[in-house]
Design an enzyme around this catalytic site. Structure first.
Site, PDB file in Angstrom:
ATOM      1  N   LYS A  35       0.749  -1.279   0.029  1.00  0.00           N
ATOM      2  CA  LYS A  35       0.150  -0.059  -0.258  1.00  0.00           C
ATOM      3  C   LYS A  35       0.824   1.285   0.028  1.00  0.00           C
ATOM      4  CE  LYS A  35      -0.390  -0.188   4.991  1.00  0.00           C
ATOM      5  NZ  LYS A  35      -1.245  -0.520   6.119  1.00  0.00           N
ATOM      6  N   TYR A 252      14.779  30.172   7.975  1.00  0.00           N
ATOM      7  CA  TYR A 252      13.858  30.935   8.566  1.00  0.00           C
ATOM      8  C   TYR A 252      13.514  30.749  10.180  1.00  0.00           C
ATOM      9  CZ  TYR A 252      11.992  30.921   3.627  1.00  0.00           C
ATOM     10  OH  TYR A 252      11.864  31.132   2.405  1.00  0.00           O
TER      11      TYR A 252
END
Length: 360
Positions: A35, A252
């Site tokens: 999956k 940042y």
């Protein structure tokens, strides 16, 4: 020139990890769980790496169709079963086995009356409290399925919430045994942690997932200690080098401030590639074959690393983010407060997948 980041997927490692699961549960057949695009590794690599599996298991019906189109002829199991009646029609057409975990799915199977039998895995809720019938509902569902002409084999299945903890599967196994006592059919209980640590759960079918990709399901045991090999190497390169003076900050928010003169490297990898934005300074990384750590906040397309342990590093040098033998994906996940599963599955579509068939 293309941006230098890539994820190299090792077919040989995938084959090794499947063989490891088989060796641990020699009496059981194995579903290879693929999956989420084979946990980010790609279905194409999974078809090669897990060619010896007895079946493949996933949740996406479009991807199940792709497996058939690619030539996979062995069983395919849909782990969450049908989501609507059209899925039952596809199961008949593409020869998909369906997990049955709630009454609507029984109704859809009854209404479909498939000409070719559909195999089902009837799910018992042994304590996870996500999907599955309680004990009484399980028996009612089994009786109803047994009476339907379009049903093939009925396998009894459950999923563990705590098999990664010592004794964590004991209560679930006991509940499963009581609920299924006397019911015919094969049994399927074991996920990766149970394959590795709970022999009593192996039974007829095992369902290895994360272990097939070379990561550990345990908080206190590394993949190497489990005998597994990483199947994905996430790699990039330095694209710049900066010199910081004491008091200079990086990135940042200025979350990292240099306390000494230092060189930092800028890596072409960021959260838009799937690297965890919340990974703190010090998260392990390797530059030019030597371990070091990140500095500052991860940005969309870049992250920064401390080059003090790699004094000769320069733009163009390779950076291993995880999986190349120097940095385990589980180390990065632990530093970022998550698990290796999430990092694999979060790999962004813009990162090229390169299938390495060497040694396969």
């Amino acid at each position: 020139m293309s941006r230098p980041i890539s994820a190299i997927v090792s077919v040989a490692a995938m084959r090794h990890n499947l063989a490891r699961a088989r060796a641990l549960a020699p009496g059981a057949r194995a579903w290879a769980v693929v999956k989420a695009n084979a946990y980010g590794h790609g279905l194409a690599a999974a078809l090669e790496g897990f060619a010896d599996a007895d079946g493949m298991a996933l949740v996406e019906f479009d991807k199940a169709a792709r497996l058939r189109e690619a030539g996979w002829q062995r069983p395919i199991l849909m782990l969450e079963g049908a989501f609507d009646p059209q899925d039952v029609a596809q199961a008949r057409r593409d020869r998909l086995a369906l997990v049955v975990h709630e009454p609507r799915q029984l109704d859809w199977l009854a209404a479909a009356s498939p000409a070719a039998p559909i195999d089902v895995h009837l799910k018992f809720n042994s304590g996870m409290n996500r999907l599955g019938f309680d004990a009484a509902g399980l028996r009612e569902a089994h009786a109803r399925l047994s009476a339907l002409p379009g049903i093939g084999s009925i396998t009894l299945v459950t999923h563990f919430a705590n098999s990664d903890l010592p004794g964590g599967a004991d209560d679930a196994i006991a509940r499963f045994e009581r609920a299924c006592a006397g019911l015919p059919g094969q049994r399927s209980l074991a996920n990766s942690a149970a394959v590795l640590a709970v022999p009593d759960a192996h039974r007829d079918w095992v369902r290895p997932g994360i272990m097939l990709y070379g990561a550990s399901p345990f908080a206190d045991r590394s993949a190497a200690e489990c005998g597994l090999r990483p199947a994905m190497k996430l790699a990039s390169r330095l694209i710049a080098v900066q010199r910081l003076a004491p008091g200079d900050s990086v990135g940042y928010g200025s979350t990292f401030t240099a306390t000494r003169p230092m060189r930092i490297g800028v890596v072409a990898c960021g959260y838009a590639d799937g690297y965890p934005r919340h990974a703190p300074s010090g998260t392990p990384v390797a530059v030019a074959g030597r371990r070091t750590g990140t500095v500052g906040r991860v940005s969309m397309d870049m992250l920064c690393v401390d080059l003090e342990p790699v004094p000769g590093a320069s733009p163009g040098d390779e950076v291993e983010l995880w999986g190349g033998g120097l940095v385990d994906i589980d180390e990065v996940a632990q530093a970022a407060g998550t698990i290796g599963y999430e990092l694999m599955c979060a790999l962004a579509p813009r990162v090229p997948l390169v299938v390495d068939r060497a040694g396969a």
